[in-house]
Design a protein around this motif. Structure first.
Motif, PDB file in Angstrom:
ATOM      1  N   PRO A  97       4.225  11.835 -99.022  1.00 45.89           N
ATOM      2  CA  PRO A  97       4.318  12.552 -97.738  1.00 45.89           C
ATOM      3  C   PRO A  97       2.967  13.042 -97.234  1.00 45.89           C
ATOM      4  CG  PRO A  97       5.194  13.881 -99.529  1.00 45.89           C
ATOM      5  CD  PRO A  97       4.865  12.561-100.111  1.00 45.89           C
ATOM      6  N   ALA A  98       2.901  13.325 -95.940  1.00 47.25           N
ATOM      7  CA  ALA A  98       1.675  13.861 -95.331  1.00 47.25           C
ATOM      8  C   ALA A  98       1.615  15.358 -95.600  1.00 47.25           C
ATOM      9  CB  ALA A  98       1.711  13.600 -93.828  1.00 47.25           C
ATOM     10  N   ALA A 150       4.398  17.038 -84.397  1.00 49.39           N
ATOM     11  CA  ALA A 150       4.709  15.760 -85.054  1.00 49.39           C
ATOM     12  C   ALA A 150       5.543  14.853 -84.157  1.00 49.39           C
ATOM     13  CB  ALA A 150       5.439  16.031 -86.359  1.00 49.39           C
ATOM     14  N   GLY A 151       6.508  15.438 -83.459  1.00 54.16           N
ATOM     15  CA  GLY A 151       7.396  14.615 -82.637  1.00 54.16           C
ATOM     16  C   GLY A 151       6.684  13.950 -81.476  1.00 54.16           C
ATOM     17  N   TRP A 164      -1.575   9.510 -91.478  1.00 51.82           N
ATOM     18  CA  TRP A 164      -0.438   9.080 -92.330  1.00 51.82           C
ATOM     19  C   TRP A 164       0.473   8.146 -91.541  1.00 51.82           C
ATOM     20  CZ3 TRP A 164       4.865   9.742 -91.804  1.00 51.82           C
ATOM     21  CH2 TRP A 164       5.644   9.499 -92.942  1.00 51.82           C
ATOM     22  N   LEU A 165       0.652   8.472 -90.275  1.00 52.28           N
ATOM     23  CA  LEU A 165       1.518   7.669 -89.416  1.00 52.28           C
ATOM     24  C   LEU A 165       0.786   6.403 -88.958  1.00 52.28           C
ATOM     25  CD1 LEU A 165       4.363   8.234 -88.333  1.00 52.28           C
ATOM     26  CD2 LEU A 165       3.331   9.179 -86.277  1.00 52.28           C
ATOM     27  N   GLU A 206       5.631  17.595 -71.850  1.00 52.59           N
ATOM     28  CA  GLU A 206       5.626  17.385 -70.396  1.00 52.59           C
ATOM     29  C   GLU A 206       4.223  16.995 -69.923  1.00 52.59           C
ATOM     30  OE1 GLU A 206       7.548  20.559 -68.166  1.00 52.59           O
ATOM     31  OE2 GLU A 206       9.014  20.767 -69.760  1.00 52.59           O
ATOM     32  N   TRP A 210      -1.603   1.368 -84.255  1.00 49.99           N
ATOM     33  CA  TRP A 210      -2.168   2.727 -84.330  1.00 49.99           C
ATOM     34  C   TRP A 210      -3.337   2.813 -85.320  1.00 49.99           C
ATOM     35  CZ3 TRP A 210       3.242   5.444 -84.996  1.00 49.99           C
ATOM     36  CH2 TRP A 210       3.931   5.398 -83.777  1.00 49.99           C
ATOM     37  N   ARG A 240       8.261  25.487 -80.723  1.00 50.93           N
ATOM     38  CA  ARG A 240       9.077  24.503 -79.995  1.00 50.93           C
ATOM     39  C   ARG A 240       8.821  24.577 -78.495  1.00 50.93           C
ATOM     40  NH1 ARG A 240      12.694  20.700 -82.545  1.00 50.93           N
ATOM     41  NH2 ARG A 240      12.291  21.144 -84.733  1.00 50.93           N
ATOM     42  N   ARG A 241       8.655  25.792 -77.999  1.00 48.60           N
ATOM     43  CA  ARG A 241       8.430  25.937 -76.552  1.00 48.60           C
ATOM     44  C   ARG A 241       7.081  25.328 -76.177  1.00 48.60           C
ATOM     45  NH1 ARG A 241      11.943  30.276 -74.408  1.00 48.60           N
ATOM     46  NH2 ARG A 241      10.523  30.525 -72.668  1.00 48.60           N
ATOM     47  N   GLU A 245       5.672  22.944 -77.785  1.00 46.93           N
ATOM     48  CA  GLU A 245       5.863  21.498 -77.928  1.00 46.93           C
ATOM     49  C   GLU A 245       6.490  20.915 -76.657  1.00 46.93           C
ATOM     50  OE1 GLU A 245       7.856  20.314 -81.492  1.00 46.93           O
ATOM     51  OE2 GLU A 245       8.221  18.292 -80.751  1.00 46.93           O
ATOM     52  N   THR A 246       7.438  21.657 -76.092  1.00 44.09           N
ATOM     53  CA  THR A 246       8.066  21.178 -74.855  1.00 44.09           C
ATOM     54  C   THR A 246       7.017  21.037 -73.747  1.00 44.09           C
ATOM     55  OG1 THR A 246      10.070  22.331 -75.472  1.00 44.09           O
ATOM     56  CG2 THR A 246       9.881  21.700 -73.166  1.00 44.09           C
ATOM     57  N   ALA A 287       7.696  10.384 -87.755  1.00 45.93           N
ATOM     58  CA  ALA A 287       6.613  11.352 -87.539  1.00 45.93           C
ATOM     59  C   ALA A 287       7.097  12.781 -87.806  1.00 45.93           C
ATOM     60  CB  ALA A 287       6.088  11.233 -86.109  1.00 45.93           C
ATOM     61  N   LEU A 288       8.292  13.083 -87.333  1.00 43.60           N
ATOM     62  CA  LEU A 288       8.838  14.434 -87.531  1.00 43.60           C
ATOM     63  C   LEU A 288       8.940  14.765 -89.017  1.00 43.60           C
ATOM     64  CD1 LEU A 288      11.832  14.898 -85.066  1.00 43.60           C
ATOM     65  CD2 LEU A 288       9.778  16.284 -85.199  1.00 43.60           C
ATOM     66  N   GLY A 328       7.341  13.134 -91.608  1.00 37.71           N
ATOM     67  CA  GLY A 328       6.065  13.042 -92.330  1.00 37.71           C
ATOM     68  C   GLY A 328       6.260  12.734 -93.807  1.00 37.71           C
ATOM     69  N   GLY A 329       7.320  11.984 -94.115  1.00 37.56           N
ATOM     70  CA  GLY A 329       7.567  11.607 -95.510  1.00 37.56           C
ATOM     71  C   GLY A 329       8.374  12.640 -96.283  1.00 37.56           C
ATOM     72  N   LEU A 347       3.501  12.801 -81.779  1.00 41.31           N
ATOM     73  CA  LEU A 347       2.411  11.958 -82.283  1.00 41.31           C
ATOM     74  C   LEU A 347       2.538  10.501 -81.846  1.00 41.31           C
ATOM     75  CD1 LEU A 347       1.783  13.337 -85.878  1.00 41.31           C
ATOM     76  CD2 LEU A 347       0.131  13.239 -84.021  1.00 41.31           C
ATOM     77  N   PRO A 348       3.740   9.882 -81.938  1.00 40.53           N
ATOM     78  CA  PRO A 348       3.817   8.474 -81.518  1.00 40.53           C
ATOM     79  C   PRO A 348       3.355   8.275 -80.069  1.00 40.53           C
ATOM     80  CG  PRO A 348       5.769   9.049 -82.775  1.00 40.53           C
ATOM     81  CD  PRO A 348       5.013  10.330 -82.540  1.00 40.53           C
ATOM     82  N   ARG A 400       9.428   8.327 -83.893  1.00 43.33           N
ATOM     83  CA  ARG A 400       9.382   9.775 -83.691  1.00 43.33           C
ATOM     84  C   ARG A 400      10.030  10.485 -84.886  1.00 43.33           C
ATOM     85  NH1 ARG A 400      12.682  13.509 -81.496  1.00 43.33           N
ATOM     86  NH2 ARG A 400      11.568  15.404 -80.964  1.00 43.33           N
ATOM     87  N   ARG A 451      -1.023  14.271 -90.678  1.00 37.93           N
ATOM     88  CA  ARG A 451       0.130  13.449 -90.321  1.00 37.93           C
ATOM     89  C   ARG A 451      -0.238  12.298 -89.384  1.00 37.93           C
ATOM     90  NH1 ARG A 451       5.995  16.000 -89.928  1.00 37.93           N
ATOM     91  NH2 ARG A 451       4.801  17.589 -90.986  1.00 37.93           N
TER      92      ARG A 451
END
Lengths: 521, 448
Positions: free
Chosen positions: A69-70, A113-114, A144-145, A87, A152, A79-80, A82-83, B411-412, B414-415, A116-117, B408, A141
């Motif tokens: 794992p990373a 993380a969500g 790692w991804l 956007e 990528w 989370r806010r 991140e939202t 990524a969330l 991360g392993g 990153l892609p 996604r 991460r």
């Protein structure tokens, strides 16, 4: 595998493949209860149903080894936050995205993380010059991804601090990334970087050679002279041009001395002879008599000019002498003319601008002034060039001069441009605006912007609207939020051109406000 | 109940309304914003000045705009402002237009309650029996014809289907509608786009035809089947059980129900939402369905006491539809909705795939026509192998899965393990929700 045989029979059809349905051993017993009178297609139908349920009940998972794992070092934003970042990413406004990346970094956090892609999907070219910033917010991460998807992999190279870590970035990848990697190395170890570049230079293509040579600008010194002079005789004109620019930083080099001798042999500033009644009277009364610039160019350029990087064959539509003259002037620092001829920069520009060969003289001066980032001359040359003509060469030289200005001067120029009704002898583009504007100068700029907005219905200028959007990100947040953009949806001719950028401006400001709220520093 | 953006967007009838609502979610867009203990309100300038209001008790909204969507973008915009910052709406005296609407709603609710309490009209039992017998006959004939048609398909070979028009499936579905077997008609209609659509289309199609074949066989022996399974077969064909019957006679179960997922499906005319609920104490799963016709709202979850959103916990008594393995249920009594708190109630579920497949085999033994089975797992690692998503449990067992944005998910995680709400179908898991950082996030089912 019986299920496969069952499917094969179903695909071919029982009319051709009419045997009993090839059921799995566990199912044959159950299927024995089917009436013998049933036709083969119905047997296949029911057998397929049994097989579907049997397979579902008896599913056996396979086994997989997972990568380690990373282990991220930085915390993730809320989370806010991140939202909001999502956007911003979806809006596709690069300036705003970089501001967001910087804010995440300054807050000591990592990119969510969500998201990153979507960030990695933007690709290598989106992050030229910002790889260190990117590496910090990608944390563990991101790489790692990135290692798991070929598209990528770019995010894995060129972010290291040592030469060894960045080795791949020097030799592989997009050219702008390579130049950035070479520049970083050059800043740390100038001699080693130059020696390595020199050794590999011949193997590179012309375009790459010209681009990589630019990396020598960082910390250029007398030790670089021999290699740069060698580049004056490169087979590519683009490389020769870069070498000539680099030599402007080395006035003591042999090549620079030859360039000075050459230009002053062709250009002389002479005292005016005679004069009319009025000019003689003016001189008598203490006025300064304008000196006269004499330009004498040979009909055929000497061969040694070419050996010093001067291109002899002009492009289509340009006279040979005009072409040579611009190069001769560009090959020496512009202040050398001021010293030799005892002229102030403004006088030098005025003398050149009033000459028959004004375009070549000013273009030559512009090239060297931009290369040496001579702010005073750049400010004089931008409008002077605008006054002579507006062909592509002039516009690109104006842009280069503009690019050499420090952010505060750029902002002043932009403010002037706004106040002159989006003109002033220079074409200002949205990219011209500094990425970040300081509060004090920003206030003057914002006021000019507000006046331009108010006058917009009369001018209806598309460049201005793009400029406005750049300002939405560059202005300090309070100033950006204070700009009043009237709703012009009632004016038919402006509705489509203006309302969209207006909405976008408001959206950018709103996202910046939310980001500031969710990611306090 | 405090609102968040995701919960508001879940009320949107479609993605376009959600996007339009987001654009309006700025205090400057609305004027006269206000709130009281009963309602939120504001006015929004569109082609005219629209009056927008929301009843706080169940988040039902009303707007004077002409939109046929419900809730409209103005109501969504107002709710999003509340979700962003409830203080953006000052406390104020309730304006007349809001008061009038609230009173009207109250009156309608009372009328409905009175109607429910009124004695039912007398039923003509003879006529009813005649109607049932006639329908049974039509259904039986329809199923005979369907079986013959499916047998013909297998006789000539499924390979030919990829070159045939999807119309053949729709025609067959229409015949089943005429034969009063609507559920089966829906299943056949959904197969129309399958031939030639992917690598495994033929296997999926054969399995579904086979299951329908078994269902037809079972329908001919209904009287011999146990009561629960008989109900399952009848339901799979299209016989319905009335809500009243379920509420009064269905199996009842009280629990704290975690709303684990929400999916939206659609057959062109009707859209329906499928919610999987998980009982924290009982460990039981329950399927709640909500329907919407012609762009109307799915409802605001008044019967639940709040919007039914993934990540909420409903304290309720459910009544299950009769079945050999009851899954579908109705809310019989709700005592309130709150946000699920991972600190108080850890993400529930099965520890390993082995345990899940054991449970699945048991469920299929009771009800072989189950085509989808929900599951919660507190710790699975998503990983991609050759572009294919797999979920790996704590014992290293891996099962293929589908998710709208597999990278996604990877990524969330991360392993590291995430919690998942899944649905087993066609030999793979469909990822419905995932739980990271103690928050449950829906992964599918958003309106498109």
């Amino acid at each position: 595998m019986k299920a496969h045989a069952l499917l094969e029979q179903a695909l071919i059809g029982t009319a051709k493949e009419g045997a009993e349905p090839p059921l799995a051993p566990g199912l044959r017993e159950i299927a024995a209860a089917l009436p013998a009178s049933l036709d083969s297609s119905r047997k296949l139908l029911l057998g397929a149903g049994l097989d579907a349920i049997y397979s579902m009940a008896g599913y056996a998972p396979q086994r997989l080894e997972l990568p380690s794992p990373a282990e991220d070092l930085r915390p993730a934003p809320s989370r806010r936050a991140e939202t909001v970042l999502g956007e911003i990413l979806a809006l596709g406004q690069k300036g705003l995205l970089f501001a967001a990346l910087e804010r995440v970094d300054q807050a000591g956090m990592r990119w969510p993380a969500g998201l990153l892609p979507a960030l990695l999907d933007l690709g290598r070219k989106s992050f030229v010059g910002r790889r260190e910033l990117l590496a910090r917010v990608l944390d563990a991460r991101g790489p790692w991804l990135a290692v798991q998807k070929a598209e990528w992999n770019w995010a894995l190279t060129g972010v290291g601090e040592s030469a060894a870590e960045g080795e791949d970035a020097l030799w592989t990848g997009a050219i702008d990334e390579r130049v950035a990697a070479w520049t970083r190395w050059r800043e740390r170890e100038p001699a080693a970087a130059r020696a390595s570049l020199e050794a590999a230079f011949e193997k590179e293509k012309a375009e790459a050679r010209a681009a990589l040579l630019v990396a020598l600008r960082a910390g250029i010194g007398a030790d670089d002279g021999v290699f740069v002079e060698k580049c004056l005789r490169d087979r590519s004109q683009a490389v020769r041009e870069v070498a000539m620019e680099l030599l402007l930083h080395l006035p003591e080099s042999d090549a620079s001395r030859r360039a000075a001798e050459r230009v002053f042999a062709q250009l002389r500033l002479e005292e005016p002879s005679g004069g009319g009644l009025i000019s003689n009277l003016a001189a008598k009364l203490g006025g300064k008599r304008a000196s006269v610039l004499s330009v004498e160019l040979p009909d055929e350029a000497p061969k040694e000019w070419q050996e010093d990087g001067i291109a002899l064959k002009p492009p289509a539509g340009v006279g040979a002498k005009a072409f040579w003259l611009a190069q001769l002037v560009a090959a020496v620092p512009p202040r050398l003319f001021c010293r030799r001829w005892s002229l102030e920069p403004a006088e030098l520009v005025a003398v050149c601008a009033s000459h028959t060969w004004s375009e070549s003289l000013l273009l030559g001066l512009a090239r060297s002034a931009a290369a040496l980032a001579d702010v005073e001359l750049a400010i004089l040359l931008i409008p002077a060039l605008g006054n002579i003509c507006n062909n592509i060469a002039v516009v690109s030289h104006q842009a280069a001069l503009f690019g050499s200005l420090p952010p505060a001067e750029k902002l002043r120029q932009c403010t002037l441009w706004l106040e002159k009704g989006f003109s002033g002898g220079i074409e200002i583009r949205a990219e011209s605006l500094p990425a970040q504007i300081e509060s004090e100068a920003g206030r003057l700029f914002r006021d000019a912007l507000q006046r331009a907005v108010n006058a917009y219905p009369q001018k209806n200028d598309g460049t201005f609207l793009r400029f406005l959007l750049a300002a939405a990100t560059a202005l300090p947040l309070d100033l950006a939020a204070g700009l009043e953009l009237p709703d012009l949806s009632a004016i038919d001719r402006l509705r489509y051109a203006y309302q969209g950028p207006r909405e976008r401006y408001l959206e950018i400001v709103r996202l910046r406000q939310r980001l500031a709220q969710e990611l306090p520093l | 109940m405090s609102l968040d953006q995701q919960q508001v967007l879940a009320l949107a009838p479609d993605a376009a309304s959600a996007a339009a609502g987001k654009k309006l979610a700025r205090p400057g867009v609305f004027e006269g914003l206000g709130q009281s203990a009963q309602a939120f309100w504001g006015q929004c300038q569109g082609s005219a000045l629209y009056q927008v209001q929301v009843d706080r008790s169940d988040l039902t909204g009303k707007c004077s705009c002409p939109s046929r969507k419900f809730p409209c973008k103005h109501v969504l915009g107002l709710l999003l402002i509340v979700a962003e910052n409830a203080d953006a709406l000052p406390s104020a005296e309730t304006p007349d237009f809001v008061l009038a609407w609230l009173e009207k709603r109250q009156g309608a609710a009372e009328k409905k309650a009175q109607k429910a309490e009124a004695p039912a009209a007398e039923v003509d039992l003879v006529a009813q029996a005649k109607r049932v017998a006639l329908r049974q006959q039509r259904v039986a004939e329809g199923l005979d014809a369907l079986e013959l048609w499916m047998a013909d398909l297998l006789r000539s070979g499924l390979a030919l289907l990829s070159q045939q028009s999807p119309k053949i499936w729709r025609d067959q579905a229409a015949r089943l509608v005429d034969a009063q077997a609507p559920a089966l008609a829906g299943r056949i209609g959904r197969l129309a786009e399958l031939p030639g659509s992917g690598r495994d289309w033929a296997g999926t199609l054969l399995a579904e035809l086979g299951r329908i074949g078994l269902l037809i066989a079972a329908s001919r022996r209904l009287d011999e089947l146990p009561e629960g399974l008989r109900a399952d077969v009848r339901h799979a064909i299209g016989w319905t059980t009335s809500t009243d019957e379920v509420l009064s006679e269905g199996e009842r179960l009280s629990d704290q129900w975690l709303v684990a997922s929400r999916q939206v499906e659609d057959d062109g005319r009707v859209r329906w939402r499928r919610f999987w609920l998980h009982g924290l104490a009982s460990g039981r799963s329950a399927l709640i369905l909500q329907f919407s016709v012609a762009g109307q709202s799915f409802g605001t979850g008044k019967e639940v006491g709040g919007a039914l959103l993934p990540g909420t916990l409903v304290d309720a008594e459910l009544a299950f539809f009769p079945s050999a393995f009851p899954q579908r249920a109705l809310f019989r009594e709700s005592r309130g909705v709150r946000l699920w708190d991972a600190a108080a109630d850890p993400f529930p579920g099965t520890s390993s795939f082995r345990a899940f497949f054991d449970d699945l085999a048991t469920a299929l033994a009771a009800q072989p026509f189950i085509s989808r089975m929900p599951a919660l797992f507190p710790a699975l690692v998503p990983t991609l192998v050759d572009g294919r998503l797999f979920l790996v449990d704590t014992e290293g067992a891996a099962v293929p899965a589908h998710a709208p944005e597999p990278w996604r998910l990877v990524a969330l995680a991360g392993g590291k393990p995430l919690g998942f709400a899944l649905e087993w179908q066609d030999l793979a898991f469909q990822c419905l929700s995932c739980c990271s950082d103690s928050l449950l996030e829906p992964l599918s089912g958003e309106e498109s």
